[in-house]
Design a protein around this motif. Structure first.
Motif, PDB file in Angstrom:
ATOM      1  N   GLU A  91      40.184  33.483  30.854  1.00  0.00           N
ATOM      2  CA  GLU A  91      39.002  33.836  31.649  1.00  0.00           C
ATOM      3  C   GLU A  91      39.403  34.301  33.048  1.00  0.00           C
ATOM      4  OE1 GLU A  91      35.156  34.731  32.302  1.00  0.00           O
ATOM      5  OE2 GLU A  91      35.981  34.007  30.401  1.00  0.00           O
ATOM      6  N   LEU A  92      40.391  33.648  33.657  1.00  0.00           N
ATOM      7  CA  LEU A  92      40.878  34.095  34.962  1.00  0.00           C
ATOM      8  C   LEU A  92      41.464  35.499  34.852  1.00  0.00           C
ATOM      9  CD1 LEU A  92      41.511  33.601  37.936  1.00  0.00           C
ATOM     10  CD2 LEU A  92      43.620  32.429  37.240  1.00  0.00           C
ATOM     11  N   ASN A  93      42.188  35.760  33.769  1.00  0.00           N
ATOM     12  CA  ASN A  93      42.732  37.101  33.535  1.00  0.00           C
ATOM     13  C   ASN A  93      41.612  38.133  33.435  1.00  0.00           C
ATOM     14  OD1 ASN A  93      45.328  38.653  32.644  1.00  0.00           O
ATOM     15  ND2 ASN A  93      43.814  39.205  31.097  1.00  0.00           N
ATOM     16  N   ALA A  94      40.522  37.774  32.741  1.00  0.00           N
ATOM     17  CA  ALA A  94      39.387  38.692  32.603  1.00  0.00           C
ATOM     18  C   ALA A  94      38.724  38.952  33.949  1.00  0.00           C
ATOM     19  CB  ALA A  94      38.368  38.119  31.614  1.00  0.00           C
ATOM     20  N   HIS A  95      38.589  37.927  34.772  1.00  0.00           N
ATOM     21  CA  HIS A  95      38.020  38.114  36.108  1.00  0.00           C
ATOM     22  C   HIS A  95      38.899  39.037  36.948  1.00  0.00           C
ATOM     23  CE1 HIS A  95      35.140  34.905  35.269  1.00  0.00           C
ATOM     24  NE2 HIS A  95      34.586  35.136  36.447  1.00  0.00           N
ATOM     25  N   LEU A  96      40.197  38.872  36.831  1.00  0.00           N
ATOM     26  CA  LEU A  96      41.120  39.731  37.585  1.00  0.00           C
ATOM     27  C   LEU A  96      41.022  41.180  37.122  1.00  0.00           C
ATOM     28  CD1 LEU A  96      44.172  37.322  37.694  1.00  0.00           C
ATOM     29  CD2 LEU A  96      43.071  38.299  39.711  1.00  0.00           C
ATOM     30  N   LEU A  97      40.943  41.392  35.812  1.00  0.00           N
ATOM     31  CA  LEU A  97      40.818  42.754  35.296  1.00  0.00           C
ATOM     32  C   LEU A  97      39.571  43.435  35.836  1.00  0.00           C
ATOM     33  CD1 LEU A  97      41.878  42.198  31.572  1.00  0.00           C
ATOM     34  CD2 LEU A  97      43.094  43.599  33.248  1.00  0.00           C
ATOM     35  N   ARG A  98      38.455  42.708  35.873  1.00  0.00           N
ATOM     36  CA  ARG A  98      37.221  43.290  36.408  1.00  0.00           C
ATOM     37  C   ARG A  98      37.324  43.519  37.909  1.00  0.00           C
ATOM     38  NH1 ARG A  98      34.921  39.760  32.375  1.00  0.00           N
ATOM     39  NH2 ARG A  98      34.736  38.059  33.879  1.00  0.00           N
ATOM     40  N   HIS A  99      37.928  42.578  38.606  1.00  0.00           N
ATOM     41  CA  HIS A  99      38.072  42.722  40.058  1.00  0.00           C
ATOM     42  C   HIS A  99      38.952  43.913  40.422  1.00  0.00           C
ATOM     43  CE1 HIS A  99      38.574  41.531  44.287  1.00  0.00           C
ATOM     44  NE2 HIS A  99      39.860  41.800  44.124  1.00  0.00           N
ATOM     45  N   ASN A 100      39.963  44.194  39.601  1.00  0.00           N
ATOM     46  CA  ASN A 100      40.956  45.214  39.936  1.00  0.00           C
ATOM     47  C   ASN A 100      40.531  46.633  39.561  1.00  0.00           C
ATOM     48  OD1 ASN A 100      42.636  43.249  40.978  1.00  0.00           O
ATOM     49  ND2 ASN A 100      43.894  43.080  39.136  1.00  0.00           N
ATOM     50  N   VAL A 101      39.350  46.789  38.990  1.00  0.00           N
ATOM     51  CA  VAL A 101      38.856  48.135  38.689  1.00  0.00           C
ATOM     52  C   VAL A 101      38.534  48.834  40.006  1.00  0.00           C
ATOM     53  CG1 VAL A 101      36.993  49.462  37.639  1.00  0.00           C
ATOM     54  CG2 VAL A 101      37.973  47.508  36.426  1.00  0.00           C
ATOM     55  N   GLY A 102      39.074  50.032  40.177  1.00  0.00           N
ATOM     56  CA  GLY A 102      38.832  50.766  41.414  1.00  0.00           C
ATOM     57  C   GLY A 102      40.138  51.188  42.066  1.00  0.00           C
TER      58      GLY A 102
END
Length: 282
Positions: A91-102
């Motif tokens: 779940e932390l990995n998924a949050h990071l993936l979403r945060h790093n878009v851009g």
């Protein structure tokens, strides 16, 4: 507890309670300008908080919680450690993936999980400080974790987790967490310039880069001893006309070799909601 007898023999001490120990740290934070380090620290704290909420771990008591500037660490009841292995890491990995878009530089984290005895002395020096806590930091800083982040894609692989041999043996191999042992790779955790050398186990939720190339090299036709199919056969074309009969063959021995793959090749980086937690959670 009864007093130790006065026999002249050195006195023993009671064993402190055991805690699960979690630590996260950002890659490359020291190269950031000072003005960017405060926002990074706030981002990491927020990502961890939101991940705890998403995995229904927000009510877990966190002891000795410390902000390290470019990361944080805390202790918890060891009963929670299986859930911190899974689903928290994914779940932390998924949050990071979403945060790093851009277009902004991606946030990439190392995470370690350990279990050990720590003294409890709220408000006093030494609270939560013992060898196990130092070992969790050494795992976090170990060369295999740093190397794994360097050889993977910055946006596809934002997190590498490492668990101590104790956590792996008790929690993962013991069957208490949702991740099977085959998802972990055994490594020798060492830190340059430090007297630290331990067996540990690494987990990468979304592999990329050299990890995928290494997996392809391990499982490809050359590695398995098989002869690649001709181009027309690979595309499903009809078999060519049979050639003239060859002389009777001599004796041949055909040996097949097995290949074990430790990591999962993940091509789709879309993530969905965290799985429902077990009803027997502490």
């Amino acid at each position: 507890m009864t007093k130790a007898p006065r026999t002249g023999i050195p006195r023993s001490s009671p064993l402190p309670p055991h805690f699960g120990i979690v630590a996260v740290d950002a890659m490359g934070s020291t190269r950031l300008p000072s003005i960017a380090q405060g926002p990074l620290s706030a981002t990491i704290t927020d990502l961890v908080r939101r991940t705890l909420e998403a995995t229904e771990l927000e009510d877990m008591s966190r002891e000795f919680e410390t902000n390290t500037g470019d990361g944080l660490s805390f202790g918890c009841d060891p009963a929670w450690v299986p859930y911190l292995v899974s689903p928290f890491v994914d779940e932390l990995n998924a949050h990071l993936l979403r945060h790093n878009v851009g277009s902004q530089p991606p946030v990439r984290l190392r995470m370690s999980l350990h279990i050990g005895p720590l003294p409890v002395a709220p408000g006093r020096a030494g609270d939560g400080n013992a060898a196990a806590r130092g070992e969790s930091q050494r795992l976090l800083d170990s060369e295999p974790v740093r190397r794994r982040l360097k050889e993977t894609d910055p946006r596809a692989t934002p997190l590498v987790a490492i668990v101590s041999d104790r956590v792996y043996d008790t929690v993962v191999r013991g069957g208490y967490c949702g991740l099977p042992p085959a998802r972990f790779t055994e490594v020798l955790a060492e830190v340059a310039g430090k007297d630290f050398r331990q067996t540990a186990w690494m987990y990468v939720p979304t592999p990329s880069g050299d990890m995928l190339r290494q997996a392809a090299a391990t499982t490809g036709p050359a590695a398995s001893g098989q002869t690649p199919a001709a181009p027309n056969q690979a595309r499903g074309a009809a078999d060519p006309a049979p050639a003239e009969a060859a002389p009777p063959p001599g004796r041949h021995q055909h040996v097949e070799s097995g290949v074990a793959v430790m990591d999962c090749v993940v091509r789709d980086l879309h993530h969905h909601a965290a799985p429902r937690q077990d009803s027997d959670r502490p």
